[in-house]
Design an enzyme around this catalytic site. Sequence first.
Site, PDB file in Angstrom:
ATOM      1  N   THR A 120      14.255  -6.502   7.571  1.00  0.00           N
ATOM      2  CA  THR A 120      14.119  -5.201   6.909  1.00  0.00           C
ATOM      3  C   THR A 120      15.461  -4.689   6.390  1.00  0.00           C
ATOM      4  O   THR A 120      15.499  -3.680   5.699  1.00  0.00           O
ATOM      5  CB  THR A 120      13.521  -4.155   7.875  1.00  0.00           C
ATOM      6  OG1 THR A 120      14.418  -3.987   8.974  1.00  0.00           O
ATOM      7  CG2 THR A 120      12.160  -4.574   8.391  1.00  0.00           C
ATOM      8  N   LYS A 121      16.561  -5.368   6.765  1.00  0.00           N
ATOM      9  CA  LYS A 121      17.904  -4.923   6.343  1.00  0.00           C
ATOM     10  C   LYS A 121      18.680  -6.134   5.812  1.00  0.00           C
ATOM     11  O   LYS A 121      18.344  -7.278   6.130  1.00  0.00           O
ATOM     12  CB  LYS A 121      18.685  -4.374   7.550  1.00  0.00           C
ATOM     13  CG  LYS A 121      17.990  -3.248   8.290  1.00  0.00           C
ATOM     14  CD  LYS A 121      18.473  -1.903   7.807  1.00  0.00           C
ATOM     15  CE  LYS A 121      18.027  -0.791   8.715  1.00  0.00           C
ATOM     16  NZ  LYS A 121      16.782  -0.142   8.329  1.00  0.00           N
ATOM     17  N   SER A 180      12.845 -18.430  12.731  1.00  0.00           N
ATOM     18  CA  SER A 180      11.388 -18.407  12.560  1.00  0.00           C
ATOM     19  C   SER A 180      10.798 -17.144  13.185  1.00  0.00           C
ATOM     20  O   SER A 180      11.249 -16.679  14.240  1.00  0.00           O
ATOM     21  CB  SER A 180      10.762 -19.652  13.180  1.00  0.00           C
ATOM     22  OG  SER A 180      11.140 -19.742  14.520  1.00  0.00           O
ATOM     23  N   HIS A 203       0.853  -1.197   0.000  1.00  0.00           N
ATOM     24  CA  HIS A 203       0.000   0.000   0.000  1.00  0.00           C
ATOM     25  C   HIS A 203       0.891   1.250   0.000  1.00  0.00           C
ATOM     26  O   HIS A 203       2.017   1.199   0.482  1.00  0.00           O
ATOM     27  CB  HIS A 203      -0.873   0.033   1.257  1.00  0.00           C
ATOM     28  CG  HIS A 203      -1.812  -1.123   1.372  1.00  0.00           C
ATOM     29  ND1 HIS A 203      -2.885  -1.114   2.234  1.00  0.00           N
ATOM     30  CD2 HIS A 203      -1.861  -2.320   0.755  1.00  0.00           C
ATOM     31  CE1 HIS A 203      -3.553  -2.260   2.144  1.00  0.00           C
ATOM     32  NE2 HIS A 203      -2.935  -3.005   1.252  1.00  0.00           N
ATOM     33  N   LYS A 251      24.270 -14.439  15.065  1.00  0.00           N
ATOM     34  CA  LYS A 251      25.423 -15.340  14.968  1.00  0.00           C
ATOM     35  C   LYS A 251      26.108 -15.102  13.626  1.00  0.00           C
ATOM     36  O   LYS A 251      25.423 -14.812  12.628  1.00  0.00           O
ATOM     37  CB  LYS A 251      24.936 -16.795  15.056  1.00  0.00           C
ATOM     38  CG  LYS A 251      25.931 -17.767  15.643  1.00  0.00           C
ATOM     39  CD  LYS A 251      25.325 -19.166  15.789  1.00  0.00           C
ATOM     40  CE  LYS A 251      25.055 -19.489  17.233  1.00  0.00           C
ATOM     41  NZ  LYS A 251      24.794 -20.931  17.457  1.00  0.00           N
TER      42      LYS A 251
HETATM   43  C1  LIG Z   1       5.160  -0.477   7.489  1.00  0.00           C
HETATM   44  C2  LIG Z   1       5.880  -0.450   6.166  1.00  0.00           C
HETATM   45  C3  LIG Z   1       4.857  -0.229   5.070  1.00  0.00           C
HETATM   46  C4  LIG Z   1       6.875   0.716   6.299  1.00  0.00           C
HETATM   47  O1  LIG Z   1       7.478   0.952   5.104  1.00  0.00           O
HETATM   48  P1  LIG Z   1       8.449   2.194   4.862  1.00  0.00           P
HETATM   49  O2  LIG Z   1       7.849   3.479   5.266  1.00  0.00           O
HETATM   50  O3  LIG Z   1       8.908   2.066   3.444  1.00  0.00           O
HETATM   51  O4  LIG Z   1       9.584   1.920   5.935  1.00  0.00           O
HETATM   52  P2  LIG Z   1      11.094   1.555   5.708  1.00  0.00           P
HETATM   53  O5  LIG Z   1      11.194   0.272   4.976  1.00  0.00           O
HETATM   54  O6  LIG Z   1      11.786   2.748   5.156  1.00  0.00           O
HETATM   55  O7  LIG Z   1      11.545   1.302   7.208  1.00  0.00           O
HETATM   56  C5  LIG Z   1      11.606   2.322   8.202  1.00  0.00           C
HETATM   57  C6  LIG Z   1      12.189   1.754   9.481  1.00  0.00           C
HETATM   58  O8  LIG Z   1      11.230   0.849  10.068  1.00  0.00           O
HETATM   59  C7  LIG Z   1      11.786  -0.458  10.180  1.00  0.00           C
HETATM   60  N1  LIG Z   1      10.726  -1.389   9.828  1.00  0.00           N
HETATM   61  C8  LIG Z   1      10.061  -1.419   8.647  1.00  0.00           C
HETATM   62  N2  LIG Z   1       9.122  -2.391   8.676  1.00  0.00           N
HETATM   63  C9  LIG Z   1       9.217  -2.984   9.884  1.00  0.00           C
HETATM   64  C10 LIG Z   1       8.536  -4.060  10.484  1.00  0.00           C
HETATM   65  N3  LIG Z   1       7.542  -4.700   9.836  1.00  0.00           N
HETATM   66  N4  LIG Z   1       8.909  -4.433  11.721  1.00  0.00           N
HETATM   67  C11 LIG Z   1       9.894  -3.772  12.377  1.00  0.00           C
HETATM   68  N5  LIG Z   1      10.566  -2.711  11.841  1.00  0.00           N
HETATM   69  C12 LIG Z   1      10.242  -2.339  10.616  1.00  0.00           C
HETATM   70  C13 LIG Z   1      12.961  -0.486   9.200  1.00  0.00           C
HETATM   71  O9  LIG Z   1      13.962  -1.396   9.601  1.00  0.00           O
HETATM   72  C14 LIG Z   1      13.457   0.939   9.263  1.00  0.00           C
HETATM   73  O10 LIG Z   1      14.242   1.068  10.426  1.00  0.00           O
HETATM   74  P3  LIG Z   1      15.408   2.224  10.581  1.00  0.00           P
HETATM   75  O11 LIG Z   1      14.695   3.529  10.643  1.00  0.00           O
HETATM   76  O12 LIG Z   1      16.096   1.843  11.842  1.00  0.00           O
HETATM   77  O13 LIG Z   1      16.284   2.104   9.363  1.00  0.00           O
HETATM   78  C15 LIG Z   1       6.585  -1.784   5.814  1.00  0.00           C
HETATM   79  O14 LIG Z   1       7.820  -1.922   6.377  1.00  0.00           O
HETATM   80  C16 LIG Z   1       5.747  -3.024   6.153  1.00  0.00           C
HETATM   81  O15 LIG Z   1       5.693  -3.490   7.281  1.00  0.00           O
HETATM   82  N6  LIG Z   1       5.122  -3.558   5.097  1.00  0.00           N
HETATM   83  C17 LIG Z   1       4.281  -4.718   5.180  1.00  0.00           C
HETATM   84  C18 LIG Z   1       2.853  -4.304   5.182  1.00  0.00           C
HETATM   85  C19 LIG Z   1       1.948  -5.494   5.231  1.00  0.00           C
HETATM   86  O16 LIG Z   1       1.707  -6.082   6.268  1.00  0.00           O
HETATM   87  N7  LIG Z   1       1.407  -5.855   4.079  1.00  0.00           N
HETATM   88  C20 LIG Z   1       0.505  -6.987   3.994  1.00  0.00           C
HETATM   89  C21 LIG Z   1      -0.583  -6.786   3.008  1.00  0.00           C
HETATM   90  S1  LIG Z   1      -1.591  -5.360   3.269  1.00  0.00           S
END
Ligand SMILES: CC(C)(COP(=O)(O)OP(=O)(O)OC[C@H]1O[C@@H](n2cnc3c(N)ncnc32)[C@H](O)[C@@H]1OP(=O)(O)O)[C@@H](O)C(=O)NCCC(=O)NCCS
Length: 197
Positions: A169-170, A164, A106, A187
Amino acid sequence: MYNILRKLYSQYLKFKFRKLGVFDNSVDFSKHTSLKLIDGSRKDDIVIGSKCRIYCSLITQSGGKIFIEDNVKIGHHSIIGSVKNILIKKGTAIADGVKIFDNNNHPIHPEDRLKMYNSPWDSPYRKWKFSVSKPIIIGENVWIGQGVRINKGVTIGDNSIIASGAIVTKDVPANAIAAGNPAKIVKTDIQNEPRTL
Ligand SMILES: CC(C)(COP(=O)(O)OP(=O)(O)OC[C@H]1O[C@@H](n2cnc3c(N)ncnc32)[C@H](O)[C@@H]1OP(=O)(O)O)[C@@H](O)C(=O)NCCC(=O)NCCS
């Protein structure tokens, strides 16, 4: 008897999927497998190498590529979704319930999400191409544990393990174990661990 029926069913699935991906007769599918081409994606956007066992959903939108090299296993209820590029290198094992998406699904901006949610299901605004996307590379002989999610832009080095339930994200270097949410390296140099086989 079960094995014969299983092989016959697998042959039927290969026939069913032949217009939805590129693969040879050595690939095995199950009743949980699905291949989906959406919004202009074509058969050659999903390429599956020899001797793969693919028991998951492979979804490409808007020309996103899913390239799976030889001898890869992907378990039940896993989903691989691409609008950009996902490469899974040879010999990698992916457990059940794993989600690998090279995009955010999204948009981030609240107004863009409202526009998406207020659009009908078949609207172009529902497509992943309106979210941020970056390619994913998963190296050779990687093991991804049950229930992991791998987010956009991640590269996982050869021989590494994702514990698991981790959310990756990195990038993860080669020969390492990553765990947790967000995943951290727990590790390194696992090629120096004692052999048990
Ligand atoms: C929430 C989300 C949309 C954020 O995306 P974004 O704005 O592009 O964020 P980024 O990828 O730039 O990440 C920003 C920070 O959040 C952290 N982060 C991103 N997603 C995370 C997650 N799911 N859990 C923990 N940390 C997360 C990143 O490591 C990054 O950390 P940093 O600031 O220390 O570098 C995305 O990460 C996500 O979770 N997408 C999955 C959505 C989903 O569930 N989709 C299913 C169908 S609807």
